[in-house]
Design a protein around this motif. Structure first.
Motif, PDB file in Angstrom:
ATOM      1  N   CYS A   1       7.928  17.939  52.492  1.00  0.00           N
ATOM      2  CA  CYS A   1       7.415  19.001  51.624  1.00  0.00           C
ATOM      3  C   CYS A   1       8.558  19.658  50.856  1.00  0.00           C
ATOM      4  N   ASP A   2       8.253  20.169  49.670  1.00  0.00           N
ATOM      5  CA  ASP A   2       9.179  21.028  48.943  1.00  0.00           C
ATOM      6  C   ASP A   2       8.881  22.479  49.298  1.00  0.00           C
ATOM      7  N   ILE A   3       9.899  23.342  49.187  1.00  0.00           N
ATOM      8  CA  ILE A   3       9.746  24.763  49.519  1.00  0.00           C
ATOM      9  C   ILE A   3       9.991  25.613  48.278  1.00  0.00           C
ATOM     10  N   HIS A   4       9.113  26.593  48.079  1.00  0.00           N
ATOM     11  CA  HIS A   4       9.281  27.583  47.015  1.00  0.00           C
ATOM     12  C   HIS A   4       9.528  28.939  47.666  1.00  0.00           C
ATOM     13  N   LEU A   5      10.622  29.590  47.286  1.00  0.00           N
ATOM     14  CA  LEU A   5      10.915  30.949  47.753  1.00  0.00           C
ATOM     15  C   LEU A   5      10.494  31.925  46.660  1.00  0.00           C
ATOM     16  N   LEU A   6       9.738  32.937  47.033  1.00  0.00           N
ATOM     17  CA  LEU A   6       9.237  33.900  46.046  1.00  0.00           C
ATOM     18  C   LEU A   6       9.551  35.323  46.483  1.00  0.00           C
ATOM     19  N   TYR A   7      10.210  36.066  45.589  1.00  0.00           N
ATOM     20  CA  TYR A   7      10.426  37.500  45.790  1.00  0.00           C
ATOM     21  C   TYR A   7       9.651  38.237  44.705  1.00  0.00           C
ATOM     22  N   ILE A   8       8.969  39.323  45.089  1.00  0.00           N
ATOM     23  CA  ILE A   8       8.124  40.052  44.143  1.00  0.00           C
ATOM     24  C   ILE A   8       8.673  41.455  43.928  1.00  0.00           C
ATOM     25  N   VAL A   9       9.031  41.750  42.671  1.00  0.00           N
ATOM     26  CA  VAL A   9       9.453  43.103  42.284  1.00  0.00           C
ATOM     27  C   VAL A   9       8.189  43.893  42.004  1.00  0.00           C
TER      28      VAL A   9
ATOM     29  N   GLU B   1      16.485  17.589  53.107  1.00  0.00           N
ATOM     30  CA  GLU B   1      16.733  16.158  53.100  1.00  0.00           C
ATOM     31  C   GLU B   1      16.723  15.624  51.670  1.00  0.00           C
ATOM     32  N   LYS B   2      17.340  14.477  51.481  1.00  0.00           N
ATOM     33  CA  LYS B   2      17.405  13.859  50.163  1.00  0.00           C
ATOM     34  C   LYS B   2      15.993  13.623  49.626  1.00  0.00           C
ATOM     35  N   GLY B   3      15.784  14.028  48.381  1.00  0.00           N
ATOM     36  CA  GLY B   3      14.470  13.874  47.767  1.00  0.00           C
ATOM     37  C   GLY B   3      13.576  15.073  47.928  1.00  0.00           C
ATOM     38  N   ARG B   4      13.980  16.033  48.736  1.00  0.00           N
ATOM     39  CA  ARG B   4      13.213  17.259  48.943  1.00  0.00           C
ATOM     40  C   ARG B   4      13.906  18.404  48.213  1.00  0.00           C
ATOM     41  N   PHE B   5      13.126  19.361  47.707  1.00  0.00           N
ATOM     42  CA  PHE B   5      13.682  20.422  46.881  1.00  0.00           C
ATOM     43  C   PHE B   5      13.290  21.798  47.404  1.00  0.00           C
ATOM     44  N   ILE B   6      14.175  22.769  47.140  1.00  0.00           N
ATOM     45  CA  ILE B   6      13.879  24.163  47.436  1.00  0.00           C
ATOM     46  C   ILE B   6      14.108  24.958  46.160  1.00  0.00           C
ATOM     47  N   TYR B   7      13.104  25.716  45.756  1.00  0.00           N
ATOM     48  CA  TYR B   7      13.137  26.459  44.497  1.00  0.00           C
ATOM     49  C   TYR B   7      13.134  27.958  44.787  1.00  0.00           C
ATOM     50  N   SER B   8      13.691  28.732  43.868  1.00  0.00           N
ATOM     51  CA  SER B   8      13.658  30.195  44.002  1.00  0.00           C
ATOM     52  C   SER B   8      12.967  30.791  42.778  1.00  0.00           C
ATOM     53  N   HIS B   9      12.159  31.827  43.023  1.00  0.00           N
ATOM     54  CA  HIS B   9      11.385  32.461  41.954  1.00  0.00           C
ATOM     55  C   HIS B   9      11.374  33.971  42.167  1.00  0.00           C
ATOM     56  N   VAL B  10      11.363  34.711  41.077  1.00  0.00           N
ATOM     57  CA  VAL B  10      11.200  36.164  41.110  1.00  0.00           C
ATOM     58  C   VAL B  10      10.070  36.525  40.154  1.00  0.00           C
ATOM     59  N   MET B  11       9.115  37.326  40.629  1.00  0.00           N
ATOM     60  CA  MET B  11       7.996  37.769  39.795  1.00  0.00           C
ATOM     61  C   MET B  11       7.892  39.284  39.855  1.00  0.00           C
ATOM     62  N   GLU B  12       7.292  39.876  38.834  1.00  0.00           N
ATOM     63  CA  GLU B  12       7.021  41.307  38.814  1.00  0.00           C
ATOM     64  C   GLU B  12       5.520  41.527  38.889  1.00  0.00           C
TER      65      GLU B  12
ATOM     66  N   GLN C   1      16.501  45.757  38.797  1.00  0.00           N
ATOM     67  CA  GLN C   1      15.990  45.265  40.070  1.00  0.00           C
ATOM     68  C   GLN C   1      15.700  43.762  40.005  1.00  0.00           C
ATOM     69  N   THR C   2      15.101  43.350  38.901  1.00  0.00           N
ATOM     70  CA  THR C   2      14.759  41.937  38.730  1.00  0.00           C
ATOM     71  C   THR C   2      16.020  41.079  38.649  1.00  0.00           C
ATOM     72  N   ALA C   3      17.024  41.571  37.909  1.00  0.00           N
ATOM     73  CA  ALA C   3      18.276  40.817  37.775  1.00  0.00           C
ATOM     74  C   ALA C   3      18.971  40.683  39.124  1.00  0.00           C
ATOM     75  N   LEU C   4      18.988  41.778  39.903  1.00  0.00           N
ATOM     76  CA  LEU C   4      19.615  41.740  41.222  1.00  0.00           C
ATOM     77  C   LEU C   4      18.857  40.791  42.148  1.00  0.00           C
ATOM     78  N   ALA C   5      17.516  40.874  42.105  1.00  0.00           N
ATOM     79  CA  ALA C   5      16.697  40.010  42.954  1.00  0.00           C
ATOM     80  C   ALA C   5      16.904  38.537  42.593  1.00  0.00           C
ATOM     81  N   THR C   6      17.005  38.250  41.301  1.00  0.00           N
ATOM     82  CA  THR C   6      17.216  36.875  40.852  1.00  0.00           C
ATOM     83  C   THR C   6      18.546  36.337  41.371  1.00  0.00           C
ATOM     84  N   SER C   7      19.569  37.183  41.317  1.00  0.00           N
ATOM     85  CA  SER C   7      20.887  36.784  41.807  1.00  0.00           C
ATOM     86  C   SER C   7      20.845  36.499  43.316  1.00  0.00           C
TER      87      SER C   7
END
Length: 279
Positions: A34-42, A83-94, A63-69
């Motif tokens: 599975c791929d993983i998505h990390l989400l932080y909500i401002v 593992e190879k071929g698997r991805f982890i993504y980061s996202h910030v939403m308001e 706040q959004t800029a700091l959270a993105t960093s």
């Protein structure tokens, strides 16, 4: 068994609990490919509307800029563990938490949402910014709520309440996780009147049992239990057997009895010290 999980969303708040969840989810994501998505909500500002609007916008932008960093740093920390071929993504939403999760889940075709439930005060168990029952219904996506004191490193016992329907989708997801963890599944249903009780009184309980026995090699237990409310009875049973996970359908399986619970729309998710997944 059909591959049910491809994209997992973990809602983070930069707390130690978020890291603990990631540490326990990541091996499973690798194993299940599975791929993983990390989400932080401002969240929206709670400042009085009399404050200058441009000042509020500037504060939120910071706040959004700091959270993105911080999110990019967290992503970079965990990338080497994928593992190879698997991805982890980061996202910030308001926006509001529940709406943001709902929109993100539907837009990115998420297969499992993981939320960490934290209580700042003892009375906050009656208040929640996320109605998991409603979220699971609207997204048609399983939502796993992990209380602050709980862990999911090892799942040995999974409890499934059964009502007057055959819970095929719930059984599939519980079986999927049970296969990975080599866990035991406990089927629980409210027992009918003790007098004259026959097998027909719990027909869906036994149908669920037979379905699992015929299609898996998992350890299965079947329990008609005395009680008046399926959510409350399920929770009591889960605590009795030291369950590691409860899997319910949105609706009455998650609705607790009592006036306060009705007033505050409080569900099993916030009452349980055991992780609860709504499917």
């Amino acid at each position: 068994m059909e591959k049910l999980l491809k994209q997992i969303l973990v809602v983070v708040d930069f707390s130690e609990k978020s890291r603990q969840v990631l540490d326990s989810i990541l091996p499973m994501a690798n194993e299940l490919k599975c791929d993983i998505h990390l989400l932080y909500i401002v969240q929206p500002s709670v400042l009085p509307f009399t404050i200058n609007a441009s000042q509020i916008i500037a504060v939120k932008a910071d706040q959004t800029a700091l959270a993105t960093s911080r999110m990019m740093a967290m992503q970079g920390e965990y990338i080497p563990q994928m593992e190879k071929g698997r991805f982890i993504y980061s996202h910030v939403m308001e926006g509001s938490i529940e709406r943001s999760i709902r929109n993100f889940t539907m837009r990115h075709e998420i297969d499992l949402v993981i939320i960490t439930h934290r209580r700042r005060f003892a009375w906050s168990k009656y208040l929640s910014r996320i109605n998991i029952n409603r979220l699971a219904r609207k997204t048609q996506c399983p939502v796993l709520n992990i209380p602050e004191s709980a862990h999911i490193h090892q799942i040995r016992n999974i409890v499934l309440p059964v009502t007057n329907v055959l819970p095929l989708r719930k059984i599939m997801f519980a079986s999927y996780l049970a296969q990975y963890h080599d866990a035991r599944i406990h089927l629980v249903a409210l027992k009918e009147d003790a007098e004259g009780e026959t097998e027909k009184d719990n027909s869906y309980l036994y149908k669920s049992y037979q379905l699992l026995r015929d299609n898996t090699d998992l350890a299965i237990e079947c329990h008609p239990v005395m009680g008046e409310n399926i959510a409350d009875t399920t929770l009591q049973y889960a605590e009795k057997v030291n369950a590691d996970l409860i899997v319910v359908q949105p609706g009455k399986e998650a609705e607790l009895p009592g006036v306060l619970n009705n007033i505050f729309s409080r569900f099993l998710f916030s009452a349980s010290r055991i992780p609860v997944m709504a499917v």
